[in-house]
Write an enzyme that holds these catalytic residues in place. Structure first.
Site, short mmCIF file in Angstrom:
data_model
loop_
_atom_site.label_atom_id
_atom_site.label_comp_id
_atom_site.label_asym_id
_atom_site.label_seq_id
_atom_site.Cartn_x
_atom_site.Cartn_y
_atom_site.Cartn_z
N ASP A 176 0.87 -1.19 -0.03
CA ASP A 176 -0.12 0.05 0.08
C ASP A 176 0.86 1.22 -0.05
O ASP A 176 1.68 1.26 -0.84
CB ASP A 176 -1.14 -0.03 1.24
CG ASP A 176 -1.99 0.94 1.01
OD1 ASP A 176 -2.02 2.03 1.47
OD2 ASP A 176 -3.27 0.67 0.32
N TYR A 196 -2.62 11.08 0.79
CA TYR A 196 -3.05 11.43 -0.47
C TYR A 196 -3.02 12.63 -1.33
O TYR A 196 -2.74 12.59 -2.45
CB TYR A 196 -4.76 10.87 -0.42
CG TYR A 196 -4.67 9.28 -0.22
CD1 TYR A 196 -5.02 8.28 -1.34
CD2 TYR A 196 -4.94 9.14 0.89
CE1 TYR A 196 -5.19 7.00 -0.96
CE2 TYR A 196 -5.14 7.62 1.46
CZ TYR A 196 -5.13 6.75 0.18
OH TYR A 196 -5.25 5.24 0.61
N HIS A 207 -4.40 -7.74 -0.46
CA HIS A 207 -3.89 -6.62 -0.41
C HIS A 207 -3.01 -6.35 1.11
O HIS A 207 -1.97 -5.59 1.31
CB HIS A 207 -4.91 -5.31 -0.31
CG HIS A 207 -4.42 -3.94 -0.39
ND1 HIS A 207 -3.61 -3.48 -1.35
CD2 HIS A 207 -4.49 -3.03 0.61
CE1 HIS A 207 -3.46 -2.26 -1.07
NE2 HIS A 207 -3.95 -1.82 0.06
#
Length: 448
Positions: free
Chosen positions: A227, A364, A423
């Protein structure tokens, strides 16, 4: 006698940013492997210097837990979705039982005990307090590795690999496979500090991690990430700090520029793709059309806006986090301990108690809007000269083809496709994940 610092954390306060003025200095008989347990406060002692490494212990006030349960039990639910799939978001029938258990059955103190059973520390790097777990193997030639989590993960997702990595002989490995393990909380996440200004992107975090390993006394080490940990590890490899031998990543940035350009305009698959490349293209295209990264677009452009909502509603925070595609196939079923309600709620509760919903979302924004970290050009993979290792897990958000991987990383030393895991691979398949790290980093170990 040794001076040690102990911290109480309160999510009900704006000071979860770990302001050093709130440290209580204590005197201890010695530094225990698990940190500051059993220490008595001594307010008259002097404050720690900025480069000190201080033991850390989680101690959430009971009032914060009472407030959390009150908010959870007062949740106002919307009507259910009008489709049979998750195209409108996480389904009501899936999240409502989890939240009900959160309010009446879940026990944070068990999660707190998991953390406090490990040696945790705090140190200031580049003006920010960094929380990390540090476990030294009993094996004398252990290879140090720094492992970085992502969003909506935390240090919790890496706890199960500590045993296999530090004690390989107890988990099917050999003594020469041992690692010293460093697991930091990302800036703005968990018990690390919250940046008060801009600039804490992946390059800056990479430099902070290099400083952390240097501060711990390691002259050679490796890095791992999935990630957000993948862009951080990749940035470390690109910046090539002294001592870094190589990296292992499980969300590699292999999508070629011409493929990225087509995906950006929802164009058709280019001619000449292999079967695996076409399958990956179709997976990425379908995800884009379904809005699989809508959460990233929101946090990448307006993290403060979404932060107001998910910092005020525990159920809203849980729905926002569990809407991540990495959780799509999790059942939260007690019959599957790797996906149990307790483990899911450990992670969500950590975000709530540290009030880090907004601060974690800003990674982000720092990265540049909704830009995807799987694009080779965006990650400047052509500038990485250090050895790179990649493991592809079948449940990952996308399956990186080896052809694209070798094109993206000119010094790709290890590429392996495994048959289990997704993930959150370290969380889901800790033994397999640990086996992958042993194999990936074996060529980089110094001879005994």
């Amino acid at each position: 006698m040794t001076t040690i610092v102990k911290m109480r954390n309160s999510a009900g306060s704006a000071s979860v940013n770990l302001d050093r003025r709130k440290f209580l200095t204590v005197t201890a008989i010695g530094i225990a492997a698990t940190g500051a347990a059993g220490l008595l406060p001594s307010p008259s002692a002097s404050a720690a210097t900025s480069d000190e490494i201080r033991p850390f212990r989680v101690d959430i006030p009971e009032a914060d837990l009472v407030d959390l349960r009150r908010r959870v039990l007062a949740t106002r639910w919307p009507e259910g979705e009008t489709v049979d799939d998750q195209s409108q978001g996480i389904k009501l029938e899936k999240i409502r039982p989890l939240v009900a258990y959160w309010g009446k059955g879940y026990d944070w103190r068990k999660a707190e005990a998991k953390l406090n059973a490990l040696p945790q520390f705090i140190t200031e790097i580049d003006g920010l307090e960094i929380h990390f777990i540090h476990i030294r193997s009993k094996e004398p030639n252990a290879l140090p590795v720094i492992i970085t989590h992502g969003w909506p993960g935390s240090v919790f997702e890496n706890l199960k690999i500590i045993g296999p990595l530090t004690d390989p002989t107890g988990h099917g490995g050999r003594a020469e496979d041992a690692f010293d393990v460093v697991i930091p909380s990302m800036p703005g996440f968990g018990f690390s500090g919250k940046p008060t200004g801009t600039g804490w992107g992946t390059d800056r975090i990479a430099r902070a991690w290099a400083e952390l390993m240097k501060r711990l006394g390691y002259t050679s080490y490796v890095a791992q990430g999935g990630d957000w940990g993948s862009p951080v590890a990749s940035a470390m490899a690109r910046l090539a700090p002294q001592g870094l031998l190589g990296i292992h990543i499980n969300l590699p940035a292999v999508v070629p520029p011409e493929i990225a350009a087509v995906l950006a305009v929802n164009g058709p698959a280019p001619e000449g793709l292999s079967e695996k490349e076409r399958a990956t293209f179709d997976m990425l295209a379908a995800g884009a059309k379904m809005g699989s990264r809508s959460y990233a677009t929101m946090m990448g452009t307006r993290p403060q806006t979404i932060g107001y909502a998910i910092s005020d509603s525990p159920a809203g925070l849980a729905a926002w986090m569990l809407g991540h595609p990495g959780f799509a196939n999790w059942t939260y079923d007690d019959s599957d301990p790797e996906k149990s309600p307790d483990e899911v709620l450990d992670d969500v509760t950590l975000y709530w108690l540290t009030n880090s919903a907004a601060s974690s979302a800003r990674i982000y924004w720092e990265y540049g809007g909704g830009r995807s970290p799987v694009l080779a050009a965006g990650e400047m993979t052509d500038q990485i000269g250090l050895p790179v290792a990649i493991t592809v897990f079948p449940g990952e958000i996308y399956q990186a083809p080896e052809t694209w991987a070798r094109r993206a990383y000119r010094n790709l030393r290890y590429f392996h496709e495994v048959d289990k895991g997704g993930h959150f691979a370290a969380w889901e398949q800790p033994e397999l994940f640990s086996t992958e790290l042993r194999a990936a980093f074996k060529p980089l170990r110094k001879p005994a």
